[in-house]
Design an enzyme around this catalytic site. Structure first.
Site, PDB file in Angstrom:
ATOM      1  N   ASP A 128      -0.830   1.166   6.389  1.00 10.55           N
ATOM      2  CA  ASP A 128      -1.709   0.013   6.626  1.00 10.55           C
ATOM      3  C   ASP A 128      -1.309  -1.166   5.733  1.00 10.55           C
ATOM      4  OD1 ASP A 128      -3.873  -1.364   7.688  1.00 10.55           O
ATOM      5  OD2 ASP A 128      -5.287   0.281   7.362  1.00 10.55           O
ATOM      6  N   ASP A 166      -7.734  -3.032  15.780  1.00 14.67           N
ATOM      7  CA  ASP A 166      -8.918  -2.294  15.345  1.00 14.67           C
ATOM      8  C   ASP A 166     -10.006  -2.352  16.405  1.00 14.67           C
ATOM      9  OD1 ASP A 166      -8.106  -1.285  12.982  1.00 14.67           O
ATOM     10  OD2 ASP A 166      -8.963  -2.860  11.741  1.00 14.67           O
TER      11      ASP A 166
END
Ligand code: DGJ
Length: 747
Positions: free
Chosen positions: A475, A541
């Site tokens: 990430d 997301d």
């Protein structure tokens, strides 16, 4: 008409000293003609449609055909745009190379070609090459002490890529500001299509006219960005998936970068790209070299053809993933930071019973990371939440036959962390006493400091060695603002990006077989630079399937389906609050690397049964999905979208029909299925579905197909499917239907 000058007398222009060399490269329906006249810097005089066999005379003619007349009030020779445009060639637009030495010299080089090699061999004056080829041009301006290496490579897929390197050989250092390589596009390319976006809504398409001036997409986020240009296309107005000649570029870089489209007053148009260097980031001492990223250039008839070259290129990588992309359960939306062994093992049991093949533990397992305010940079298993380490969970997951994956955010640091307390000098900052604004409460760890790099590499390697971990979710959750080495204040995004790549490379070498997912607050790091060393991207997301219909559709303009993380989430989207049926969520997620992002312990028995069916369907079709050609139908402004994959031999296809809105007409346009063989006959069969429709009677072909389900569906000529089309079912909004097509045996 008043004429205030005499015709150009080209004899007064000193000829360049070097040789003339011309090349024709062709592969997979694309031709590239490169011209070096009298040793000038190389120009792409043609990039586009295949020109067929060109002998030396044909090659000369192709070059002559590109030489423009000399207009009034311009330089006295025809201007030809180089791959690295220069003022010394008469180019009045943005130069390819910008930089200077402290005394102000070096900003206007005259780079001439000194050597040309093809696949390492010196070239004859005129050369034709069929198939993949790498041409290297060595350019130099000895007076200024500058050398440029230009690599132009036509790949087997017909994808063209170019990059430039710069070496300085003078005593004074050379500050490089910009090195941009370009490709020419013709005058009838009147429209631009590229992308914008934001967190949770990545890669939204935007179209504009290709006017005089520069369409400049600069990225200063220090990561690719949710709003990256992604792929910058030029073509005639209204380019569609299946029509319009399209020229497109992509800068393969995950740090600051640019894409540009420029038209100057002559009408010359170029597309270009390169790294965006911050002030003072690259200062070359004598003998030092800077190498820029690849600019990929894809040409084709329609956006599908452009995408297909990127897909085939990625699929041809020796390290490309296999077609058995494991069904993944990622625990983020199921538990967030609430790590609990009992809950997670229950989730793992549920997952494995459904056929899930990979289980990924997300953020929260390390250091003091109980929420997003602390712990980043301490890649040590937390004894608070994992008193016995990760072993019990890893063993449980692998014992159930699944692979274990783990989340990291290697480039980041929380101020509340052991590493920040021990090494505040490793935090990127514009000065020793001022930090950049926090973002998600975090700062950036300067991986260009060797000790910081070794710290992260060592801690990550130790975790990877201690447990059976096959997969990392990597990430990167903030922009790199004012990202400098704290002790010197020097900008370091360039160095940080390369260090991040080096860290990925080092981990892959140390842990053979390790897969890496490129995630960045969702889909903010999707580019061909990171994809040289990673195995999938997290698209967004936002898992709301209505939003994903658009995001997946356009992420696929660069990335093939097997590299796009595509999950089925719980009924109500955590990002938008919208509720969707499981059928719509699953049918939307199916065209990608399938996963689940849902607290399955809260799912009903009916939902689990249906989910098991969707997973089995994905497992049955993934080979087709991940080897087939992606096709997207042009349907104007219809809210009924149609896309599919067609096997390379055109024997099988799977399509999705998705209603992304309501029409103001009671009937939809007919469905024309692109990519099929018009000469063949296909059996068409919509898969059983609970999708809502608002019709009293379905289309006749659907009724007949259902009646013929035992034989594989209704036989329909390919010409009818591709050209005439079938009437469309009246799907209610946010419903989807999957349609199978199989070539029929014709008796
Ligand atoms: C952002 C990612 O996109 C999410 O999937 C999740 O991993 C969180 N970060 C964790 O902090």
């Amino acid at each position: 008409m008043s004429v205030n000058r005499t015709p150009a007398d080209t004899s007064v222009v000193a000829p360049s000293p070097g040789a003339t060399q011309r090349l024709h490269l062709s592969a997979a329906g694309v031709s590239v003609v490169l011209d070096v006249t009298d040793g000038r810097s190389p120009a792409l005089v043609h990039w586009g449609a295949d020109l067929g066999a060109l002998g030396p005379t044909g090659l000369d003619a192709a070059c002559a055909a590109s030489i423009a007349p000399v207009p009034h009030n311009a330089v006295d020779v025809p201007v030809r745009v180089g791959i690295l445009p220069q003022q010394c060639d008469g180019w009045i637009g943005r130069p390819g190379l910008t930089g200077s030495r402290p005394d102000g010299s070096g900003w206007a080089p005259r780079l001439l070609t000194r050597a040309v090699t093809l696949d390492g061999r010196p070239l004859t004056a005129a050369h034709t090459e069929t198939g993949a080829a790498l041409v290297r041009f060595d350019l130099a301006d000895p007076e200024l002490g500058l050398k440029v290496g230009l690599e132009v490579e036509l790949l087997p897929t017909g994808l063209l890529r170019q990059r430039a390197s710069l070496t300085s050989s003078a005593d004074l250092p050379y500050t490089l500001d910009e090195l941009t390589v370009t490709v020419p596009v013709p005058g009838h390319a009147e429209e631009l299509l590229d992308f914008a976006g934001r967190w949770g809504k990545e890669r939204t398409p935007q179209r504009s006219a290709f006017t005089v001036g520069t369409h400049l997409r600069e990225n200063r986020r220090g990561r690719t960005g949710p709003d990256a240009a992604h792929v910058l296309h030029a073509g005639p107005s209204g380019i569609g998936f299946r029509h319009g000649e399209v020229w497109a570029v992509h800068t393969a870089f995950s740090g600051n970068h640019r894409h540009l489209a420029e038209q100057i007053s002559t009408g010359d148009r170029i597309l270009g790209g390169g790294e965006l260097l911050l002030p003072g980031e690259v200062v070359l001492a004598s003998g030092e070299e800077y190498v820029g990223p690849w600019l990929y250039a894809s040409y084709g008839e329609g956006l599908d053809a452009v995408a297909s070259r990127f897909h085939r290129h990625l699929r041809s990588r020796t390290n490309h993933v296999d077609t058995e992309r494991p069904v993944t359960l990622n625990v983020w939306e199921a538990v967030y930071f609430d790590h609990d062994l009992a809950k997670l093992t229950e989730l793992a049991d549920q997952a494995s019973a459904l056929g899930v093949e990979r289980f990924v533990l997300d953020d929260g397992w390390f250091g003091s990371r109980r929420d997003d305010t602390a712990g980043l940079g301490d890649w040590v298993v937390s004894t608070d939440v994992w008193p016995d380490g990760l072993g019990p969970l890893v063993d449980h997951v692998t014992g159930a036959g699944m692979e274990f994956g783990l989340w990291f955010e290697p480039e980041m640091v929380s101020l509340d962390s052991d590493v920040a307390r021990a090494h505040p000098e490793w935090i990127m900052a514009p000065s020793a006493d001022r930090l950049p604004l926090p973002s998600r409460h975090q700062q950036v760890l300067n991986l260009s400091i060797p000790e910081a790099f070794e710290h992260v590499l060592g801690q990550m390697s130790a975790v990877l060695a201690a447990y059976d971990i096959g997969y990392i979710k990597w990430d990167h959750n903030r922009d790199l603002l004012e990202a400098a080495t704290r002790s010197s204040g020097r900008a370091a995004v360039h160095a940080q990006t390369r260090a991040a790549y080096a860290l990925m490379d080092a981990l892959k070498i140390a842990h053979p077989g390790l897969e890496i997912e490129s995630c960045s607050s969702g889909g903010a790091r999707v580019d061909l630079g990171v994809l040289e060393r990673t195995d999938r991207v997290w698209v967004s997301d936002c898992i709301d399937p209505l939003e994903r219909q658009q995001m997946n559709r356009w992420t696929a303009q660069l990335v093939p389906l097997e590299l796009m993380g595509s999950h089925i989430a719980s009924g109500a989207s955590h990002a938008t609050g919208r509720f969707h049926s499981l059928d719509f969520r699953a049918a939307s997620a199916l065209f990608g690397h399938l996963g689940i992002e849902w607290d399955l312990t809260q799912a009903s028995t009916e939902e689990l049964t249906a989910l098991r069916g969707w997973i089995a369907l994905y497992q049955d079709r993934r080979e087709l999905l991940f080897t087939g050609d992606l096709v997207r139908a042009d349907r104007g402004d219809s809210p009924l979208w149609l896309h599919g994959v067609v096997s390379p031999d055109r024997e099988r296809a799977l399509f999705t029909l998705a209603a992304v809105g309501r029409s103001d007409r009671s009937q939809h346009d007919r469905l024309r299925f692109p990519g099929l063989d018009p000469e063949a006959v296909y059996r068409i069969l919509p898969l059983p579905s609970a999708a809502r429709t608002s019709s009293l009677v379905p289309p006749r072909w659907m009724q007949l197909a259902e009646q013929a389900a035992d034989e594989g569906g209704l036989p329909v000529p390919g010409s009818v499917l591709t050209a005439a089309g079938l009437t469309a079912p009246l799907l209610d909004p946010e419903q989807a239907l999957l349609i199978d097509l199989t070539r029929a045996e014709v008796s």
